[in-house]
Every structure is written in structure tokens, then in C-alpha cells.
Design an enzyme around this catalytic site. Structure first.
Site, mmCIF file in Angstrom:
data_model
loop_
_atom_site.group_PDB
_atom_site.id
_atom_site.type_symbol
_atom_site.label_atom_id
_atom_site.label_comp_id
_atom_site.label_asym_id
_atom_site.label_seq_id
_atom_site.Cartn_x
_atom_site.Cartn_y
_atom_site.Cartn_z
ATOM 1 N N PHE A 1 13.158 13.821 11.815
ATOM 2 C CA PHE A 1 11.835 13.259 12.062
ATOM 3 C C PHE A 1 11.942 12.056 13.000
ATOM 4 O O PHE A 1 11.113 11.875 13.898
ATOM 5 C CB PHE A 1 11.150 12.882 10.746
ATOM 6 C CG PHE A 1 9.726 12.439 10.941
ATOM 7 C CD1 PHE A 1 8.801 13.274 11.562
ATOM 8 C CD2 PHE A 1 9.309 11.180 10.539
ATOM 9 C CE1 PHE A 1 7.495 12.859 11.782
ATOM 10 C CE2 PHE A 1 7.998 10.750 10.746
ATOM 11 C CZ PHE A 1 7.096 11.598 11.369
ATOM 12 N N HIS B 1 3.607 -1.278 3.809
ATOM 13 C CA HIS B 1 3.008 0.039 3.569
ATOM 14 C C HIS B 1 4.155 1.023 3.314
ATOM 15 O O HIS B 1 5.046 1.159 4.159
ATOM 16 C CB HIS B 1 2.214 0.460 4.817
ATOM 17 C CG HIS B 1 1.590 1.816 4.737
ATOM 18 N ND1 HIS B 1 0.374 2.052 4.121
ATOM 19 C CD2 HIS B 1 1.995 3.021 5.210
ATOM 20 C CE1 HIS B 1 0.063 3.333 4.219
ATOM 21 N NE2 HIS B 1 1.032 3.955 4.872
ATOM 22 N N GLU C 1 1.277 5.508 0.872
ATOM 23 C CA GLU C 1 0.767 6.681 1.592
ATOM 24 C C GLU C 1 1.213 7.956 0.886
ATOM 25 O O GLU C 1 2.382 8.099 0.521
ATOM 26 C CB GLU C 1 1.287 6.644 3.033
ATOM 27 C CG GLU C 1 0.801 7.825 3.853
ATOM 28 C CD GLU C 1 1.158 7.676 5.325
ATOM 29 O OE1 GLU C 1 0.966 6.599 5.896
ATOM 30 O OE2 GLU C 1 1.644 8.677 5.878
ATOM 31 N N GLN D 1 4.603 3.088 12.621
ATOM 32 C CA GLN D 1 5.506 4.217 12.408
ATOM 33 C C GLN D 1 6.729 3.674 11.666
ATOM 34 O O GLN D 1 7.022 2.472 11.738
ATOM 35 C CB GLN D 1 5.920 4.775 13.782
ATOM 36 C CG GLN D 1 6.837 5.962 13.760
ATOM 37 C CD GLN D 1 6.234 7.111 12.963
ATOM 38 O OE1 GLN D 1 6.336 7.135 11.742
ATOM 39 N NE2 GLN D 1 5.603 8.052 13.653
ATOM 40 N N SER E 1 0.859 -1.179 0.000
ATOM 41 C CA SER E 1 0.000 0.000 0.000
ATOM 42 C C SER E 1 0.897 1.231 0.000
ATOM 43 O O SER E 1 2.080 1.137 0.353
ATOM 44 C CB SER E 1 -0.919 -0.008 1.229
ATOM 45 O OG SER E 1 -0.157 -0.220 2.404
ATOM 46 N N ASP F 1 -0.816 15.215 16.078
ATOM 47 C CA ASP F 1 0.205 15.856 16.908
ATOM 48 C C ASP F 1 -0.174 17.306 17.181
ATOM 49 O O ASP F 1 -0.858 17.925 16.374
ATOM 50 C CB ASP F 1 1.558 15.810 16.194
ATOM 51 C CG ASP F 1 2.143 14.416 16.255
ATOM 52 O OD1 ASP F 1 2.125 13.816 17.344
ATOM 53 O OD2 ASP F 1 2.596 13.927 15.207
HETATM 54 P P1 FAD Z 1 -3.114 7.576 20.413
HETATM 55 O O1 FAD Z 1 -3.312 6.145 20.125
HETATM 56 O O2 FAD Z 1 -4.282 8.330 20.932
HETATM 57 O O3 FAD Z 1 -1.899 7.693 21.447
HETATM 58 C C1 FAD Z 1 -1.296 8.946 21.730
HETATM 59 C C2 FAD Z 1 -0.506 8.846 23.033
HETATM 60 O O4 FAD Z 1 -1.411 8.728 24.133
HETATM 61 C C3 FAD Z 1 0.393 7.614 23.123
HETATM 62 O O5 FAD Z 1 1.547 7.974 23.842
HETATM 63 C C4 FAD Z 1 -0.432 6.600 23.898
HETATM 64 O O6 FAD Z 1 0.389 5.669 24.579
HETATM 65 C C5 FAD Z 1 -1.189 7.521 24.847
HETATM 66 N N1 FAD Z 1 -2.520 7.030 25.214
HETATM 67 C C6 FAD Z 1 -3.411 6.402 24.442
HETATM 68 N N2 FAD Z 1 -4.555 6.148 25.126
HETATM 69 C C7 FAD Z 1 -4.363 6.644 26.387
HETATM 70 C C8 FAD Z 1 -5.148 6.714 27.566
HETATM 71 N N3 FAD Z 1 -6.388 6.186 27.596
HETATM 72 N N4 FAD Z 1 -4.627 7.307 28.664
HETATM 73 C C9 FAD Z 1 -3.383 7.843 28.651
HETATM 74 N N5 FAD Z 1 -2.582 7.796 27.551
HETATM 75 C C10 FAD Z 1 -3.057 7.218 26.435
HETATM 76 N N6 FAD Z 1 -0.506 12.595 12.148
HETATM 77 C C11 FAD Z 1 -1.261 13.526 11.503
HETATM 78 O O7 FAD Z 1 -1.427 14.637 12.024
HETATM 79 N N7 FAD Z 1 -1.799 13.260 10.281
HETATM 80 C C12 FAD Z 1 -1.665 12.058 9.659
HETATM 81 O O8 FAD Z 1 -2.190 11.853 8.560
HETATM 82 C C13 FAD Z 1 -0.881 11.054 10.307
HETATM 83 N N8 FAD Z 1 -0.712 9.832 9.749
HETATM 84 C C14 FAD Z 1 -0.016 8.856 10.422
HETATM 85 C C15 FAD Z 1 0.116 7.584 9.845
HETATM 86 C C16 FAD Z 1 0.807 6.577 10.506
HETATM 87 C C17 FAD Z 1 0.908 5.203 9.884
HETATM 88 C C18 FAD Z 1 1.427 6.852 11.769
HETATM 89 C C19 FAD Z 1 2.220 5.787 12.466
HETATM 90 C C20 FAD Z 1 1.316 8.120 12.335
HETATM 91 C C21 FAD Z 1 0.580 9.126 11.687
HETATM 92 N N9 FAD Z 1 0.421 10.401 12.243
HETATM 93 C C22 FAD Z 1 -0.313 11.361 11.575
HETATM 94 C C23 FAD Z 1 1.071 10.745 13.513
HETATM 95 C C24 FAD Z 1 0.143 10.543 14.752
HETATM 96 O O9 FAD Z 1 -0.947 11.430 14.691
HETATM 97 C C25 FAD Z 1 1.012 10.825 15.973
HETATM 98 O O10 FAD Z 1 1.970 9.836 16.132
HETATM 99 C C26 FAD Z 1 0.254 11.105 17.285
HETATM 100 O O11 FAD Z 1 1.196 11.658 18.216
HETATM 101 C C27 FAD Z 1 -0.328 9.862 17.955
HETATM 102 O O12 FAD Z 1 -1.396 9.391 17.262
HETATM 103 P P2 FAD Z 1 -2.106 8.001 17.682
HETATM 104 O O13 FAD Z 1 -3.287 7.883 16.831
HETATM 105 O O14 FAD Z 1 -1.138 6.905 17.713
HETATM 106 O O15 FAD Z 1 -2.553 8.390 19.173
#
Ligand code: FAD
Length: 294
Positions: A218, A268, A17, A178, A15, A109
Site C-alpha cells: 500500500f 487519527h 477510522e 495519509q 479519532s 482512486d
Molecule cells: P484531490 O485533492 O482531488 O487530488 C488528487 C490529485 O489531483 C493530486 O495529485 C492533486 O495534486 C491533483 N490536483 C488537485 N487539484 C488539481 C487541479 N485543480 N488541477 C490539477 N491537479 C489537481 N479513497 C477512497 O476511495 N475512499 C475513502 O474512504 C478514502 N479515505 C481516505 C482517507 C484519508 C485520510 C486519505 C489520506 C485518503 C483517503 N482515500 C480514500 C484515498 C484518496 O481518495 C486518494 O488518495 C485519491 O487519489 C486522492 O484524493 P484527494 O481527495 O486527495 O484528491
């Protein structure tokens, strides 16, 4: 088509991105890249969502354009930061009416340069809340992000995996990692994730290095280790972009072959909206892929 169904049907697959082109002028070259990579028959292509939801419209328009002009399966990234339920509802309904049925649900982020930003202040605090919301429509296949070396804010990998399990239980169908450069982190992660009861496909995210300086920046932001072997390989080419690209491709080929040899079924690619490096990697591993597909 829902990616959850594709993963059930396909033994192997790749896939790609992309990010939405920044300007109108960039749209035609972008579609050329998409059409070039289309020849590799990807399971799906995904389009990122800018920090703080800053590219909501361009993400959506890019997704719609790819869907209108190609036969590709598409997945839209969505983030919690800055998102309200009302906005998300309207966007998701728009996606449903256009037959876009795959979402990568992310927290996102904090916006750059904003001090003391609390990402959990919005209507959706964590990705798991968005997963739940998107799943409630009964229409979408949902992916989540995972971190082989632990998310940069997590106290440790174990805790991060614990929270990832919650995202999976909220309804995630598969995950994408990641970027990582040392495959042992992926294998270690998978061991721990499976033991923790995470049973969805976890697709490794591969970034063929073209600009080492940027990748290092990064990587340090997102807690990805840059192994000494890569430092050494890239050091002579810091002022020679073509040689650096070649070395980056060689490294990505080795990484992909290692993953495939160790039972990984799907890859991916972070394309950075360029087709050349990914194309070279895919040609190099195609025979290996075909062999495994038999
Ligand atoms: P979450 O799963 O919500 O986790 C965030 C943090 O909170 C982690 O440290 C986790 O351990 C912690 N956490 C989770 N649940 C809880 C809880 N209940 N209590 C306390 N702590 C908790 N960013 C963008 O802005 N746009 C994009 O298009 C984008 N695409 C991405 C694609 C991929 C494949 C990846 C790997 C990352 C991408 N990101 C993107 C980056 C991503 O948004 C960041 O890494 C962000 O900091 C975390 O997102 P997450 O969905 O993993 O968050």
C-alpha cells in the site's frame, strides 16, 4: 456535533477510522470494536467509502448504526469518482435528516483493474469540487486528505500543496494525512503548508503495522516511504505475526510520542476495524497525553 467545533474546544484528542463491514455477519463484531474504542473518548469516528463509490449504502448504513447505538460523533467519507450531483444531493439530504454533520470530501482512486481511467471525467473532478458542493448546504463540517510526501499523482510536493490550498479555500475545516512512518515528512509538510497559507488543523494519520507485506504494498501505491529502520525491525518477523504486531505497536508508540512531543494535538488512527493494536498504543501514550493535557 461538527468536528470543526470539537477541534476548537478540545486541547488534545484522538479519532478512529473504520471501513464498513463487508458482510451482515461482520456487523456485530464490528460494533464490538467500535464500542471498545469508544472508551477512549474519541473526538469522532469516520467510515470510509469504497473505490468508485462502491460502498455508498454500506457506508451510510454503518454511519447510521454507529450514530443510533452510540454517542459518538461520526464522519462519512465521500468520493467524487462515479458520483453525480443528484446522487450526492440525495445522500447529503439523508445525512442532514439523520444529523450526520461531518464529511471527509475526497476525489477517490480509479477502480482497480480499469486501464486508462480518467478520474477527472466525472461531474466532480477534484476533491475541491466536492468540498464546495458539500459546503454549499451550510450544514457540514468538511475535512480533506493531505499527503506529507506528496500525492502519488502530483508532479511534486509544492504543486500538491498548491492544490491543497485550493481545497482549503473551497471551505475545508481540517485535514487528515495519509499514513507516514518517518515523522520528518510531517514536520516538513507542515512547514511548507503553513508558509503556503494553509492554516487549518492537519491531523496525522497513524497506522500501527500488523501486516508488513500489505503495508509495504500500500505504501508503494500511495507514495509513503518505508524507512530502513522499519524494514530492519520487521525483517526477523515476516513469518511470525504476533512478533510483527508487537514490533508494529512499538513503532507506532514511538511515532505518536514523537508527534506529541513536537506539539501535535490530535491523532487519527487507521484501525483496519481492529481494536487491539490501537488500544495498546493508546494505553502506552495515555500518560503522555494526560501530561500534555494539564
Ligand atoms: P484531490 O485533492 O482531488 O487530488 C488528487 C490529485 O489531483 C493530486 O495529485 C492533486 O495534486 C491533483 N490536483 C488537485 N487539484 C488539481 C487541479 N485543480 N488541477 C490539477 N491537479 C489537481 N479513497 C477512497 O476511495 N475512499 C475513502 O474512504 C478514502 N479515505 C481516505 C482517507 C484519508 C485520510 C486519505 C489520506 C485518503 C483517503 N482515500 C480514500 C484515498 C484518496 O481518495 C486518494 O488518495 C485519491 O487519489 C486522492 O484524493 P484527494 O481527495 O486527495 O484528491
Amino acid at each position: 456535533m461538527k468536528i470543526s467545533n470539537i477541534l476548537g474546544e478540545r486541547e488534545r484528542g484522538v479519532s478512529f477510522e473504520f471501513f464498513p463491514p463487508k458482510t451482515k455477519k461482520g456487523q456485530e463484531p464490528f460494533m464490538k470494536v467500535v464500542n471498545t474504542l469508544r472508551l477512549f473518548d474519541p473526538m469522532y469516528v469516520s467510515v470510509t467509502y469504497g473505490a468508485g463509490g462502491s460502498t455508498q449504502e454500506t457506508t451510510r448504513d454503518t454511519i447510521f448504526r454507529i450514530k443510533e447505538e452510540t454517542d459518538l460523533n461520526v464522519m462519512s467519507h465521500l468520493t467524487c469518482i462515479g458520483a453525480t450531483r443528484k446522487e450526492m444531493d440525495s445522500l447529503l439530504k439523508d445525512y442532514i435528516s439523520h444529523g450526520v454533520d461531518n464529511i471527509l470530501a475526497l476525489r477517490g482512486d480509479p477502480p482497480k483493474g480499469v486501464k486508462d481511467f480518467d478520474p477527472t471525467k466525472g461531474e466532480f473532478k477534484y476533491a475541491r469540487d466536492l468540498v464546495q458542493f458539500v459546503k454549499s448546504y451550510g450544514y457540514f463540517s468538511v475535512a480533506v486528505a493531505v499527503y506529507p510526501e506528496g500525492h502519488q499523482e502530483a508532479v511534486n510536493l509544492e504543486k500538491d500543496i498548491e492544490y491543497t490550498k485550493v481545497k482549503v479555500e473551497a471551505g475545508a475545516d481540517f485535514a487528515i494525512t495519509q499514513m507516514f512512518f518517518d515523522t520528518s515528512y510531517y514536520y516538513n509538510y507542515m512547514d511548507k503548508a503553513v508558509k503556503a497559507g494553509i492554516n487549518i488543523p492537519v491531523i496525522p494519520g497513524i497506522l500501527p503495522i500488523t501486516d508488513f507485506k500489505k503495508v509495504k504494498e500500500f505504501a508503494s501505491f500511495c507514495n509513503t516511504t518505508v524507512p530502513q529502520a522499519i524494514e530492519k525491525k520487521m525483517a526477523p518477523f515476516l513469518n511470525s505475526p504476533d512478533d510483527m504486531r508487537k514490533a508494529g505497536i512499538e513503532f507506532a508508540i514511538i511515532q505518536c510520542e514523537d508527534l506529541l512531543r513536537n506539539g501535535v494535538k490530535y491523532l487519527h488512527f487507521y484501525t483496519l476495524n481492529k481494536s487491539e493494536s490501537v488500544t495498546e498504543v493508546l494505553y502506552a501514550i495515555s500518560s503522555y497525553f494526560d501530561e500534555l493535557n494539564k
